[in-house]
Enzyme design. Structure first.
Site, PDB file in Angstrom:
ATOM      1  N   SER A 151       0.827  -1.199   0.000  1.00 43.72           N
ATOM      2  CA  SER A 151       0.000   0.000   0.000  1.00 43.72           C
ATOM      3  C   SER A 151       0.865   1.255   0.000  1.00 43.72           C
ATOM      4  O   SER A 151       1.614   1.505  -0.919  1.00 43.72           O
ATOM      5  CB  SER A 151      -0.960  -0.036   1.184  1.00 43.72           C
ATOM      6  OG  SER A 151      -1.876   1.019   1.141  1.00 43.72           O
ATOM      7  N   ASP A 299      -2.519   6.198  -3.848  1.00 43.98           N
ATOM      8  CA  ASP A 299      -1.364   5.554  -3.247  1.00 43.98           C
ATOM      9  C   ASP A 299      -0.835   4.507  -4.229  1.00 43.98           C
ATOM     10  O   ASP A 299      -1.442   4.263  -5.277  1.00 43.98           O
ATOM     11  CB  ASP A 299      -1.720   4.957  -1.885  1.00 43.98           C
ATOM     12  CG  ASP A 299      -2.812   3.903  -1.956  1.00 43.98           C
ATOM     13  OD1 ASP A 299      -3.541   3.871  -2.961  1.00 43.98           O
ATOM     14  OD2 ASP A 299      -2.956   3.119  -0.991  1.00 43.98           O
ATOM     15  N   ASP A 301      -0.810   1.323  -4.684  1.00 42.66           N
ATOM     16  CA  ASP A 301      -1.665   0.267  -5.236  1.00 42.66           C
ATOM     17  C   ASP A 301      -3.029   0.804  -5.660  1.00 42.66           C
ATOM     18  O   ASP A 301      -3.906   0.042  -6.076  1.00 42.66           O
ATOM     19  CB  ASP A 301      -1.798  -0.914  -4.277  1.00 42.66           C
ATOM     20  CG  ASP A 301      -2.653  -0.614  -3.058  1.00 42.66           C
ATOM     21  OD1 ASP A 301      -2.598   0.527  -2.567  1.00 42.66           O
ATOM     22  OD2 ASP A 301      -3.370  -1.526  -2.595  1.00 42.66           O
ATOM     23  N   ASP A 303      -5.715   2.047  -4.316  1.00 38.50           N
ATOM     24  CA  ASP A 303      -7.031   1.825  -3.711  1.00 38.50           C
ATOM     25  C   ASP A 303      -7.489   3.040  -2.890  1.00 38.50           C
ATOM     26  O   ASP A 303      -8.672   3.146  -2.556  1.00 38.50           O
ATOM     27  CB  ASP A 303      -7.058   0.545  -2.872  1.00 38.50           C
ATOM     28  CG  ASP A 303      -6.058   0.528  -1.721  1.00 38.50           C
ATOM     29  OD1 ASP A 303      -5.220   1.452  -1.637  1.00 38.50           O
ATOM     30  OD2 ASP A 303      -6.116  -0.418  -0.909  1.00 38.50           O
TER      31      ASP A 303
END
Length: 566
Positions: A151, A299, A301, A303
């Site tokens: 993340s 961010d 990734d 999400d």
């Protein structure tokens, strides 16, 4: 014991050469009496890497308590075992990875284990956003899935998110069973033999369907003037889809020249977290040069979504609470969004009040989108539509078919929202102020507390125990009118107690909220303070909501720190 574990680890003949080369000199130094090496070895082998919120996360290095290929194989073997029992008829798996160092190798290792276990595996052919991979799981009918990502953590970290057959992060009983199965596996499993053709790329039509789904979320407001937007993926995966979504929608978008380049070392954002203004240092300079009005960020990734805009001429980071409330109101006022709104117990009441203003029911749950996903599954079983879900930590989910937060499609809708308010003569902060004028003022603050000294986690646990035992009569100069102890599952109002329900306004279908070590105190004005310690690290978060100005939050924070002995 750690010395024995390290020796046992090195005894496996198939341990990767790079891990062996890293660990052998550390073990030799520890055996020679080097205190620093001994402490490092103890940290690496004293216990396994905890299988926490959906999976693993930690530093990349050799050792049982580190992210590495042996641990990827162990957790993948455990996931395959549990998924084949819990979803026996769905022998399809989807695996993805982000831009981090080693992510591609970790993703490939996971795919090989799942393929050897009998799954037809669809593996991302490049770094792809977490929400797209969640979409692919649902689209391809996967019985499980995994995403290699840490993340928004710094470059030294990596992680592994595990997903169930419903497309959400694993929850009970999957999570406990995966952890239990891991405990019985070798420290260094042998790389599997993969049957030919068992690993394939994700079909191109799945990507096309995801982009089409994003277009369906557009509201097409009558009043609209495209805002000048700069987008940053923080060197991550969002670049794979966000520009394409905007191009298809006909919305202009500039990509950050510095942070639009995929790079797992995150050279311009050592902490690539959209919740921290420091991560925006490079795009802020670029935004000034191009006279942008809004910066949108994902961010690594993709999400989560962050928004930076001007307030009185100065750049300011919008809170996740305010962004969620404004987005929900936009969806309701444009197309009359209907259905239930899902929020978490530490998220501001602002979004819930917006939901009530538009006549929408609210469902409450614990922190984390894995819990929001469970609520969505239950709504589906009840035949109730889902309208919107969000939590304060910059996570929102607009598409009702997904089961994890989606910063990619959210970026498209927020850009359209910004253009709508621009046409109305308002910037985003002015739009938030206008919304609060309708539903009430909510000011929020997150206080992140860390105690890295030995025994820090224990001290936070003891502080929670003191507060739980003594209770609070007042906070911030106000009387405490009720309090909730999510560890016991009880709501208290004076001498009266009752179970904490996920739908207190719809008791006919309400259920008790799951247990967790969280305390929440409500004050006379509607302000609240919630305390939530980490289960694995010496950290504690204090979530504050005020109904006045910053002075009220300052006083609440001072008293909260005092209660915790900080």
């Amino acid at each position: 014991m750690s010395l024995d574990s390290a020796h046992a680890y090195l005894a496996f003949p198939h341990l990767e050469p790079e891990l062996r080369a890293e660990l052998e000199p550390l073990l030799k130094a520890a055996e020679a009496g080097d205190a620093k090496a001994s402490a490092e070895l103890e940290d690496r082998f004293s216990e396994p890497l905890a299988f926490g919120t959906g999976g693993l996360r930690g530093f990349m290095a050799a050792g049982l308590r580190r992210m590495n290929l042996p641990n990827i194989r162990r957790v993948s073997m455990a996931l395959a075992n549990v998924a084949s029992r819990r979803a026996p008829g769905k022998m399809v798996a989807v695996v993805g990875f982000d831009t981090r160092l080693n992510s591609q190798a970790f993703g490939r290792a996971c795919a090989e284990v799942l393929a050897a276990a009998g799954y037809q595996v669809f593996l991302g052919d490049r770094p792809l956003p977490t929400p797209f991979l969640c979409f692919a799981m649902k689209r391809l009918g996967a019985g499980c899935g995994a995403i290699v990502t840490a993340s928004h953590n710094p470059k030294e970290y990596n992680g592994f998110k595990a997903y169930n057959d419903l497309g959400g992060q694993v929850v009970e009983p999957w999570d406990a069973e995966v952890e239990a199965h891991m405990a019985g596996l070798p420290l260094v499993p042998e790389p599997p033999i993969v049957p030919a053709g068992r690993i394939q790329p994700i079909p191109a039509e799945v990507e096309a369907a995801y982009i089409a789904m994003g277009q369906d979320l557009l509201q097409h407001p009558k009043a609209f003037e495209a805002a000048r937007i700069l987008y940053t993926p923080f060197h991550g995966t969002g670049i794979a889809f966000v520009p394409a979504l905007f191009e298809r929608a006909g919305l202009p978008l500039s990509v950050s020249p510095s942070q639009g380049v995929q790079d797992g070392t995150f050279p311009t954002a050592p902490r690539p977290n959209p919740e921290e203004l420091a991560a925006y240092a490079a795009p802020l300079k670029e935004a000034e040069a191009m006279d942008a009005e809004v910066i949108l960020a994902n961010d690594p990734d993709a999400d989560r979504i962050g928004v930076v805009a001007r307030r009185n001429g100065a750049w300011e980071l919008m809170s996740g609470n305010d962004l969620a409330a404004l987005t929900l109101d936009y969806l309701c006022t444009q197309r009359g969004r209907k259905g239930a709104v899902v929020s978490t117990v530490v998220t501001s009441d602002f979004m819930a009040e917006v939901a009530r203003y538009h006549g929408l029911p609210v469902v409450w749950t614990l922190t984390g989108f894995k819990n929001i996903a469970v609520c969505m599954d239950r709504l589906e079983a009840l035949g109730e539509p889902y309208a919107f879900g969000a939590e304060e930590s910059y996570g929102m989910l607009l598409p009702p078919d997904l089961r994890d937060k989606d910063g990619v499609t959210a970026a498209l809708v927020v850009a359209e929202l910004a253009g709508h308010y621009k046409a109305m003569g308002q910037n985003l902060f002015e739009a938030v102020d206008a919304l609060m004028a309708k539903v009430g003022t909510f000011r929020n603050r997150l206080v992140n507390l860390e105690d890295p000294r030995p025994g820090g986690a224990k001290r936070f646990a003891e502080a929670m125990g003191r507060i739980r035992a003594a209770g609070l009569a007042s906070l911030g100069g106000e009387k405490v009118v009720s309090w909730e102890d999510f560890q016991t599952g009880l709501w208290h109002d004076g001498d009266r107690s009752e179970p904490i329900l996920d739908r207190p306004d719809s008791r006919a279908v309400a259920l008790p909220i799951p247990r967790s070590n969280v305390l929440k105190f409500r004050l006379e004005s509607g302000a609240f303070a919630a305390f939530r310690p980490s289960g694995t690290e010496p950290k504690l978060k204090v979530y504050l909501q005020g109904r006045g100005g910053e002075a009220q939050l300052d006083l609440m924070e001072t008293e909260a720190r005092s209660l915790l002995g900080l």
